[in-house]
Design a protein around this motif. Structure first.
Motif, PDB file in Angstrom:
ATOM      1  N   LYS A  64       0.828  -1.208   0.000  1.00  0.00           N
ATOM      2  CA  LYS A  64       0.000   0.000   0.000  1.00  0.00           C
ATOM      3  C   LYS A  64       0.865   1.263   0.000  1.00  0.00           C
ATOM      4  O   LYS A  64       0.594   2.228  -0.716  1.00  0.00           O
ATOM      5  N   LEU A  65       1.904   1.249   0.825  1.00  0.00           N
ATOM      6  CA  LEU A  65       2.683   2.482   0.986  1.00  0.00           C
ATOM      7  C   LEU A  65       3.705   2.689  -0.132  1.00  0.00           C
ATOM      8  O   LEU A  65       3.995   3.831  -0.499  1.00  0.00           O
ATOM      9  N   ILE A  66       4.235   1.610  -0.697  1.00  0.00           N
ATOM     10  CA  ILE A  66       5.144   1.807  -1.844  1.00  0.00           C
ATOM     11  C   ILE A  66       4.325   2.313  -3.035  1.00  0.00           C
ATOM     12  O   ILE A  66       4.743   3.220  -3.760  1.00  0.00           O
ATOM     13  N   ARG A  67       3.141   1.732  -3.197  1.00  0.00           N
ATOM     14  CA  ARG A  67       2.251   2.221  -4.263  1.00  0.00           C
ATOM     15  C   ARG A  67       1.921   3.699  -4.074  1.00  0.00           C
ATOM     16  O   ARG A  67       1.953   4.485  -5.024  1.00  0.00           O
ATOM     17  N   ALA A  68       1.593   4.058  -2.828  1.00  0.00           N
ATOM     18  CA  ALA A  68       1.277   5.469  -2.552  1.00  0.00           C
ATOM     19  C   ALA A  68       2.493   6.348  -2.828  1.00  0.00           C
ATOM     20  O   ALA A  68       2.367   7.452  -3.383  1.00  0.00           O
ATOM     21  N   ALA A  69       3.682   5.860  -2.466  1.00  0.00           N
ATOM     22  CA  ALA A  69       4.885   6.686  -2.614  1.00  0.00           C
ATOM     23  C   ALA A  69       5.238   6.895  -4.091  1.00  0.00           C
ATOM     24  O   ALA A  69       5.581   8.010  -4.497  1.00  0.00           O
ATOM     25  N   VAL A  70       5.158   5.834  -4.907  1.00  0.00           N
ATOM     26  CA  VAL A  70       5.491   6.039  -6.331  1.00  0.00           C
ATOM     27  C   VAL A  70       4.469   6.959  -7.002  1.00  0.00           C
ATOM     28  O   VAL A  70       4.826   7.772  -7.862  1.00  0.00           O
ATOM     29  N   ALA A  71       3.227   6.868  -6.558  1.00  0.00           N
ATOM     30  CA  ALA A  71       2.206   7.751  -7.145  1.00  0.00           C
ATOM     31  C   ALA A  71       2.453   9.210  -6.775  1.00  0.00           C
ATOM     32  O   ALA A  71       2.039  10.125  -7.493  1.00  0.00           O
ATOM     33  N   ALA A  72       3.136   9.426  -5.646  1.00  0.00           N
ATOM     34  CA  ALA A  72       3.412  10.801  -5.213  1.00  0.00           C
ATOM     35  C   ALA A  72       4.618  11.410  -5.935  1.00  0.00           C
ATOM     36  O   ALA A  72       4.942  12.578  -5.737  1.00  0.00           O
ATOM     37  N   ARG A  73       5.304  10.609  -6.765  1.00  0.00           N
ATOM     38  CA  ARG A  73       6.437  11.113  -7.557  1.00  0.00           C
ATOM     39  C   ARG A  73       6.192  10.737  -9.019  1.00  0.00           C
ATOM     40  O   ARG A  73       6.948   9.980  -9.622  1.00  0.00           O
ATOM     41  N   PRO A  74       5.082  11.237  -9.588  1.00  0.00           N
ATOM     42  CA  PRO A  74       4.607  10.727 -10.887  1.00  0.00           C
ATOM     43  C   PRO A  74       5.578  10.938 -12.043  1.00  0.00           C
ATOM     44  O   PRO A  74       5.540  10.209 -13.034  1.00  0.00           O
ATOM     45  N   GLU A  75       6.456  11.922 -11.934  1.00  0.00           N
ATOM     46  CA  GLU A  75       7.374  12.199 -13.050  1.00  0.00           C
ATOM     47  C   GLU A  75       8.604  11.301 -13.012  1.00  0.00           C
ATOM     48  O   GLU A  75       9.428  11.318 -13.926  1.00  0.00           O
ATOM     49  N   THR A  93      14.790   8.609  -9.651  1.00  0.00           N
ATOM     50  CA  THR A  93      14.404   7.798  -8.490  1.00  0.00           C
ATOM     51  C   THR A  93      13.130   8.313  -7.835  1.00  0.00           C
ATOM     52  O   THR A  93      13.090   9.456  -7.350  1.00  0.00           O
ATOM     53  N   ALA A  94      12.120   7.466  -7.795  1.00  0.00           N
ATOM     54  CA  ALA A  94      10.880   7.834  -7.108  1.00  0.00           C
ATOM     55  C   ALA A  94      10.957   7.426  -5.641  1.00  0.00           C
ATOM     56  O   ALA A  94      10.649   8.208  -4.746  1.00  0.00           O
ATOM     57  N   VAL A  95      11.362   6.163  -5.414  1.00  0.00           N
ATOM     58  CA  VAL A  95      11.291   5.586  -4.070  1.00  0.00           C
ATOM     59  C   VAL A  95      12.503   4.702  -3.836  1.00  0.00           C
ATOM     60  O   VAL A  95      12.939   3.973  -4.733  1.00  0.00           O
ATOM     61  N   VAL A  96      13.023   4.758  -2.607  1.00  0.00           N
ATOM     62  CA  VAL A  96      14.074   3.853  -2.156  1.00  0.00           C
ATOM     63  C   VAL A  96      13.456   2.941  -1.102  1.00  0.00           C
ATOM     64  O   VAL A  96      12.822   3.417  -0.161  1.00  0.00           O
ATOM     65  N   LEU A  97      13.641   1.626  -1.279  1.00  0.00           N
ATOM     66  CA  LEU A  97      13.158   0.664  -0.281  1.00  0.00           C
ATOM     67  C   LEU A  97      14.376   0.005   0.358  1.00  0.00           C
ATOM     68  O   LEU A  97      15.237  -0.526  -0.346  1.00  0.00           O
ATOM     69  N   VAL A  98      14.434   0.027   1.685  1.00  0.00           N
ATOM     70  CA  VAL A  98      15.592  -0.558   2.359  1.00  0.00           C
ATOM     71  C   VAL A  98      15.155  -1.238   3.652  1.00  0.00           C
ATOM     72  O   VAL A  98      14.240  -0.765   4.335  1.00  0.00           O
ATOM     73  N   SER A  99      15.797  -2.355   3.980  1.00  0.00           N
ATOM     74  CA  SER A  99      15.604  -2.964   5.302  1.00  0.00           C
ATOM     75  C   SER A  99      16.602  -2.337   6.261  1.00  0.00           C
ATOM     76  O   SER A  99      17.797  -2.270   5.959  1.00  0.00           O
ATOM     77  N   HIS A 100      16.123  -1.902   7.413  1.00  0.00           N
ATOM     78  CA  HIS A 100      17.020  -1.259   8.386  1.00  0.00           C
ATOM     79  C   HIS A 100      18.061  -2.271   8.870  1.00  0.00           C
ATOM     80  O   HIS A 100      19.252  -1.969   8.903  1.00  0.00           O
ATOM     81  N   VAL A 101      17.581  -3.480   9.244  1.00  0.00           N
ATOM     82  CA  VAL A 101      18.507  -4.570   9.561  1.00  0.00           C
ATOM     83  C   VAL A 101      18.263  -5.676   8.539  1.00  0.00           C
ATOM     84  O   VAL A 101      17.122  -6.113   8.357  1.00  0.00           O
ATOM     85  N   ALA A 102      19.322  -6.102   7.841  1.00  0.00           N
ATOM     86  CA  ALA A 102      19.190  -7.129   6.807  1.00  0.00           C
ATOM     87  C   ALA A 102      18.839  -8.475   7.448  1.00  0.00           C
ATOM     88  O   ALA A 102      19.468  -8.886   8.421  1.00  0.00           O
ATOM     89  N   TYR A 103      17.826  -9.148   6.890  1.00  0.00           N
ATOM     90  CA  TYR A 103      17.316 -10.366   7.547  1.00  0.00           C
ATOM     91  C   TYR A 103      18.347 -11.474   7.567  1.00  0.00           C
ATOM     92  O   TYR A 103      18.352 -12.318   8.451  1.00  0.00           O
ATOM     93  N   ARG A 104      19.255 -11.489   6.587  1.00  0.00           N
ATOM     94  CA  ARG A 104      20.223 -12.580   6.548  1.00  0.00           C
ATOM     95  C   ARG A 104      21.472 -12.239   7.368  1.00  0.00           C
ATOM     96  O   ARG A 104      21.777 -12.887   8.358  1.00  0.00           O
ATOM     97  N   SER A 105      22.142 -11.169   6.999  1.00  0.00           N
ATOM     98  CA  SER A 105      23.435 -10.863   7.633  1.00  0.00           C
ATOM     99  C   SER A 105      23.310 -10.169   8.981  1.00  0.00           C
ATOM    100  O   SER A 105      24.247 -10.160   9.765  1.00  0.00           O
ATOM    101  N   GLY A 106      22.178  -9.519   9.231  1.00  0.00           N
ATOM    102  CA  GLY A 106      22.066  -8.708  10.438  1.00  0.00           C
ATOM    103  C   GLY A 106      22.693  -7.331  10.290  1.00  0.00           C
ATOM    104  O   GLY A 106      22.758  -6.570  11.253  1.00  0.00           O
TER     105      GLY A 106
END
Ligand SMILES: *Cc1c(COP(=O)(O)O)cnc(C)c1O
Length: 410
Positions: free
Chosen positions: A110-121, A174-187
């Motif tokens: 829901k939120l990634i969709r909302a975020a890309v829509a907020a940077r339409p260009e 770049t419209a959106v950056v998605l990142v995990s704060h702590v990586a699930y594998r390496s930590g």
């Protein structure tokens, strides 16, 4: 010379200012099902003893007595009430920006969709190749749906997205950056304030997945200027299997973001039952349907406990636990070829330590039969998850000793 690991663990437990909290969790040492070392609180936190009476009381005096009146009296507000409790205890966020509901996967969508829509260009979503599967699959799907492309950053499985790497791919596309704060594998613990600063400098929005950091790593979402954050509650927030996730959206963005699942409970006036959708002002607009009230009760107990212990004290213990784990891995397991693949500097590490060895898949299955419970993540990773309020140093010593014994048996 060092004392034996179990001796050192005993001294560390005796000196641990948070040790008393362990007695507040349901014991798994019941006859016939003894768990001598639970090292998977990063996948499913243990229940607090207070959860059973809280659930029973809800059934009897909440649901049972208030019946449908409970919605008006209390339940309809719970997503934001508990969201604010979480924000105060663990997110570094002012009230009115956090909501409990849906799963992590659905909220991210829901939120990634909302975020890309907020940077339409703009035409790109930046994500890294070692992010959690659901995160990667979601951006693939959203990019297809919206005619965008994913700019993949190849991260090492023993690290995560760095500021240098991000700076190298950000652009006016770049419209959106998605990142995990702590990586699930390496930590690996990403530098979220710096990643946020860089994203904003490029005019992009940042979405942080906090599943493996919330409740174990202090967060300052308001001060860091993070735009959107989503996280699980069944890991370090001990909400129980399948408990609903939370979303934080920075106040200034509420009116700018429109989410794609326009349900009645995100409406400005849900009970007006009006002819067409008009989003609520504030964070409630990111809600879609009826909130999962029963699923929110257990996490509330843990959120209160984290608030009481203090998230900084929780982090101090987390660091001590991961340091001890690495010390024992070097001492007991390195002779068998085990490699620590989590960052060795505590400042770059969350609350789990990943160890690699080609035999670990079989070893973990054997450990589980003996009541030692880490988990396994392909291809070789044994993850030692350390949930600061419920894990003892003794469990670490017992667990790593059992790994050594299993490797020695071959
Ligand atoms: C655990 C985890 C998830 C899980 O998402 P669900 O929708 O709860 O299944 C998502 N992202 C990350 C980084 C996780 O660690």
């Amino acid at each position: 010379m060092h004392e034996p690991p179990l001796e050192r663990a005993r001294l560390l437990d005796a000196a641990d200012p948070l040790a008393a909290h362990r007695a507040l969790f349901v014991s798994a040492d019941l006859a016939g099902a003894a768990v001598v070392s639970y090292l998977d609180g990063n996948s499913l936190g243990r229940p607090l003893k207070s959860v059973a009476p809280a659930l029973a009381s809800f059934v009897e005096t909440g649901w049972g007595e208030r019946l449908i009146r409970g919605w008006d009296e209390e339940w309809i507000q719970l997503p934001t009430v508990i969201g604010d409790e979480l924000a105060a205890a663990a997110l570094g966020a002012a009230p009115g920006q956090t909501l409990i509901g849906d799963s992590t996967t659905v909220l991210l969508y829901k939120l990634i969709r909302a975020a890309v829509a907020a940077r339409p260009e703009r035409t790109e979503i930046v994500a890294d190749t070692d992010n959690f599967p659901t995160d990667r699959y979601l951006v693939e799907g959203i990019a297809d749906e919206r005619g965008l492309s994913v700019r993949w950053v190849t991260t090492s499985p023993d690290a995560g997205l760095t500021a240098e790497q991000l700076a190298g791919v950000l652009s006016e596309r770049t419209a959106v950056v998605l990142v995990s704060h702590v990586a699930y594998r390496s930590g690996f613990l990403a530098d979220l304030p710096e990643l946020t600063r860089l994203s904003h400098e490029a005019g992009a929005l940042i979405v942080a997945d906090l599943c493996h950091s919330v409740g174990s790593v202090p967060l300052e979402l308001d001060a860091w200027g993070v735009d959107i954050a989503v996280g699980c509650t069944y890991k370090y927030l001990n909400g129980g299997p399948g408990s609903p996730a939370f979303v934080y959206v920075r106040h200034a963005l509420h009116d700018e973001l429109s989410q794609p699942i326009q349900g009645w409970l995100g409406h400005a006036e849900p009970f007006a039952m009006g002819p067409s959708y008009e989003p609520a002002h504030g964070v409630r607009r990111f809600q879609s349907g009826t909130p999962p009230v029963v699923g929110m009760l257990a996490m509330r107990e843990m959120i209160a406990l984290i608030g009481h212990a203090g998230i900084r004290a929780v982090r101090t213990k987390s660091v001590a636990l991961t340091e001890f784990t690495i010390e024992l891995a070097d001492e007991l397991l390195a002779p068998y070829g085990v490699v620590v693949t989590s960052p060795r500097q505590a400042a770059w590490r969350g609350s789990h330590v990943t160890l690699d060895h080609p035999e670990f898949k079989g070893v973990v299955a054997e450990l589980w039969r003996g009541g030692v419970i880490p988990d396994f993540r392909a291809p070789f990773g044994l993850r030692v998850g350390l949930s600061p309020l419920s894990t003892s140093f003794d469990e670490v010593a017992v667990g790593l000793g059992a790994v050594r014994d299993a490797l020695a048996r071959g």
